[in-house]
Each structure stands twice: as C-alpha cells, then as structure tokens.
Design a protein around this motif. Structure first.
Motif, PDB file in Angstrom:
ATOM      1  N   THR A  81     -11.344  30.461 -15.718  1.00 13.61           N
ATOM      2  CA  THR A  81     -10.840  30.588 -17.090  1.00 13.61           C
ATOM      3  C   THR A  81     -10.409  29.231 -17.629  1.00 13.61           C
ATOM      4  OG1 THR A  81     -10.138  32.875 -16.700  1.00 13.61           O
ATOM      5  CG2 THR A  81      -9.121  31.720 -18.552  1.00 13.61           C
ATOM      6  N   ALA A  82      -9.712  28.452 -16.795  1.00 16.33           N
ATOM      7  CA  ALA A  82      -9.276  27.111 -17.207  1.00 16.33           C
ATOM      8  C   ALA A  82     -10.479  26.224 -17.520  1.00 16.33           C
ATOM      9  CB  ALA A  82      -8.420  26.479 -16.114  1.00 16.33           C
ATOM     10  N   LEU A  83     -11.543  26.339 -16.726  1.00 13.42           N
ATOM     11  CA  LEU A  83     -12.744  25.535 -16.959  1.00 13.42           C
ATOM     12  C   LEU A  83     -13.441  25.944 -18.258  1.00 13.42           C
ATOM     13  CD1 LEU A  83     -14.096  25.317 -13.301  1.00 13.42           C
ATOM     14  CD2 LEU A  83     -13.152  23.437 -14.661  1.00 13.42           C
ATOM     15  N   PHE A  84     -13.479  27.232 -18.537  1.00 15.92           N
ATOM     16  CA  PHE A  84     -14.030  27.677 -19.828  1.00 15.92           C
ATOM     17  C   PHE A  84     -13.213  27.090 -20.983  1.00 15.92           C
ATOM     18  CE2 PHE A  84     -16.128  31.465 -17.687  1.00 15.92           C
ATOM     19  CZ  PHE A  84     -17.419  31.085 -18.003  1.00 15.92           C
ATOM     20  N   GLU A  85     -11.909  27.098 -20.811  1.00 15.25           N
ATOM     21  CA  GLU A  85     -11.038  26.546 -21.856  1.00 15.25           C
ATOM     22  C   GLU A  85     -11.258  25.040 -22.041  1.00 15.25           C
ATOM     23  OE1 GLU A  85      -7.227  27.806 -20.448  1.00 15.25           O
ATOM     24  OE2 GLU A  85      -7.469  29.856 -21.236  1.00 15.25           O
ATOM     25  N   GLU A  86     -11.701  24.366 -20.975  1.00 15.51           N
ATOM     26  CA  GLU A  86     -11.988  22.924 -21.035  1.00 15.51           C
ATOM     27  C   GLU A  86     -13.388  22.630 -21.589  1.00 15.51           C
ATOM     28  OE1 GLU A  86     -10.129  20.282 -20.409  1.00 15.51           O
ATOM     29  OE2 GLU A  86      -8.334  21.361 -19.739  1.00 15.51           O
ATOM     30  N   GLY A  87     -14.172  23.693 -21.838  1.00 11.70           N
ATOM     31  CA  GLY A  87     -15.485  23.478 -22.444  1.00 11.70           C
ATOM     32  C   GLY A  87     -16.682  23.733 -21.550  1.00 11.70           C
ATOM     33  N   ARG A 120     -13.099  17.316 -16.485  1.00 17.82           N
ATOM     34  CA  ARG A 120     -12.932  16.576 -17.743  1.00 17.82           C
ATOM     35  C   ARG A 120     -13.714  15.270 -17.717  1.00 17.82           C
ATOM     36  NH1 ARG A 120      -6.451  17.477 -17.969  1.00 17.82           N
ATOM     37  NH2 ARG A 120      -6.446  19.541 -18.978  1.00 17.82           N
ATOM     38  N   LYS A 121     -13.689  14.590 -16.562  1.00 15.50           N
ATOM     39  CA  LYS A 121     -14.437  13.328 -16.421  1.00 15.50           C
ATOM     40  C   LYS A 121     -15.930  13.568 -16.614  1.00 15.50           C
ATOM     41  CE  LYS A 121     -11.510  11.176 -12.972  1.00 15.50           C
ATOM     42  NZ  LYS A 121     -11.416  10.919 -11.541  1.00 15.50           N
ATOM     43  N   LEU A 122     -16.434  14.628 -15.979  1.00 15.78           N
ATOM     44  CA  LEU A 122     -17.856  14.954 -16.098  1.00 15.78           C
ATOM     45  C   LEU A 122     -18.222  15.237 -17.558  1.00 15.78           C
ATOM     46  CD1 LEU A 122     -18.159  17.294 -12.988  1.00 15.78           C
ATOM     47  CD2 LEU A 122     -19.298  15.101 -13.256  1.00 15.78           C
ATOM     48  N   LYS A 123     -17.380  16.004 -18.236  1.00 15.69           N
ATOM     49  CA  LYS A 123     -17.625  16.321 -19.656  1.00 15.69           C
ATOM     50  C   LYS A 123     -17.636  15.060 -20.517  1.00 15.69           C
ATOM     51  CE  LYS A 123     -17.630  19.701 -21.953  1.00 15.69           C
ATOM     52  NZ  LYS A 123     -18.797  20.358 -22.586  1.00 15.69           N
TER      53      LYS A 123
END
Length: 202
Positions: A20-26, A195-198
C-alpha cells in the motif's frame, strides 16, 4: 518509463502495509506472484490492500480472482500458460528469448523479457543478452512499448534499461533485498530505495 514490482514468492506479515505504501509512492503495477500457494492467502492480501489500487494488480495464479477483485489482469507463464476461456482483460506473459517476445506480443498487452542482467533473487540466473543484442532488438522494433525488462534491475542499472528502449522495468530482488521479512521491523529503507528508482526514471 513504468515501474513494476513483483512480490516475494512467500506471504509475510507486513506485506499489505508495504505494498500500500509503495502504491502511495507511485508504483505503476504490482505483479502478485506466489507460486504453489492457496487462493485464500491471495484473497486475504487483496482485501487488505485498498480497493482503489486493485486496478494496478496483475495476478499470476488463481485467475478467477481477477474478475472477483476487479484486478488489472493476468500473467501467463510456464506454470499457467493459457488464459481462461472467454477472458477478455489485460494479459501479460514471461519471455526468455527474442523469438518469444515477437510471438507473444501478438496476443499480450505487454511481456517481460528476462534476464536482462544477472538476477539478484535467483542464484546462478545470469543475463542472456549482450548490450549489442538488446540494441539490435530495439532497432528492429522487437523491444518496444510492449516490452518490460526483468532480471537483476536496481538503482545501479535502471538507467540502462531506459536507454535500451524498454517500456518499463520489473523489479524483484532489487527492492526486496532492502527488507528482511524475518528480522526487519521497519521498511523505510525499502521505501527510500523505491523513491530513488522512481526519481531515476521519471
């Protein structure tokens, strides 16, 4: 470029919170891949992930759950090579040769090509393609907007995936290696790595 995450093969306690946190991060797409596990565990995980993210989840087993939970689609592999009769939704597939890519792109919305780099999660699963082969495949339109790179991708090489012309990168060990489900109480390092990967591909 799309960022796709493949789940660990086993379920674990904090998994729904992390996803869920990863979805929220995009996170663009999640592939729910849990070989040799019962459908009831997939259902439990899906009920714990907010419904608004279900349309971003692709399932590798128990394909009937796709309709039941209004998921994004199904993924075909050697374990489950055929879509159910009368299925009309999104289909992806695993490919390990350029010939398979050419064939499967005809019937799939997108395909994984692997291993692009030496696998992080599978010991001895080594890259099968030289940079020259990949560039030639891009020039020949074999690698295009329907092809996702998989295998050994992390922050050290994800920009090469972008340069190679893939539509996206599928991550597994490159992210999950930042979290030990048996010992870690905090998954912030995993989130920071995502976040770094994004940032690198945006």
């Amino acid at each position: 470029m799309k960022l796709i995450l493949i789940t660990t093969p086993e379920y674990f306690v904090e998994e729904d919170q992390i996803l869920t946190a990863l979805f929220e991060e995009g996170l663009d797409i999640l592939h729910l891949r849990k070989p040799n596990t019962e459908a009831i565990y997939a259902e439990r995980l899906l009920t714990l992930i907010p419904e608004k993210y279900h349309k971003k989840i692709v399932i590798h087993d128990h394909f009937y759950l796709c309709d039941e939970y209004k998921l994004k689609g199904i993924h075909l592999s050697s374990r489950n090579p055929l879509a159910p009769d009368n299925y009309s939704g999104n289909i992806s597939a695993s490919c390990h040769t350029l010939e398979e890519v050419k064939a499967d792109k005809m019937t799939c919305d997108y395909v994984f090509l692997s291993p692009i780099f030496n696998s992080i999660s599978k010991q001895g699963y080594l890259s099968q393609f030289s940079p020259e082969e990949i560039r030639d495949a891009m020039k020949a339109d074999i690698i295009d907007k329907k092809v996702i790179a998989l295998g050994g991708i992390d922050e050290s090489n994800i920009l090469r995936v972008k340069d190679f012309g893939f539509e996206g990168a599928a991550i597994m060990g490159g992210l999950w290696s930042k979290f030990d489900q048996n010992y870690d109480n905090n998954y912030q390092e995993l989130i920071n790595n995502f976040r770094k990967l994004k940032q690198l591909i945006d």
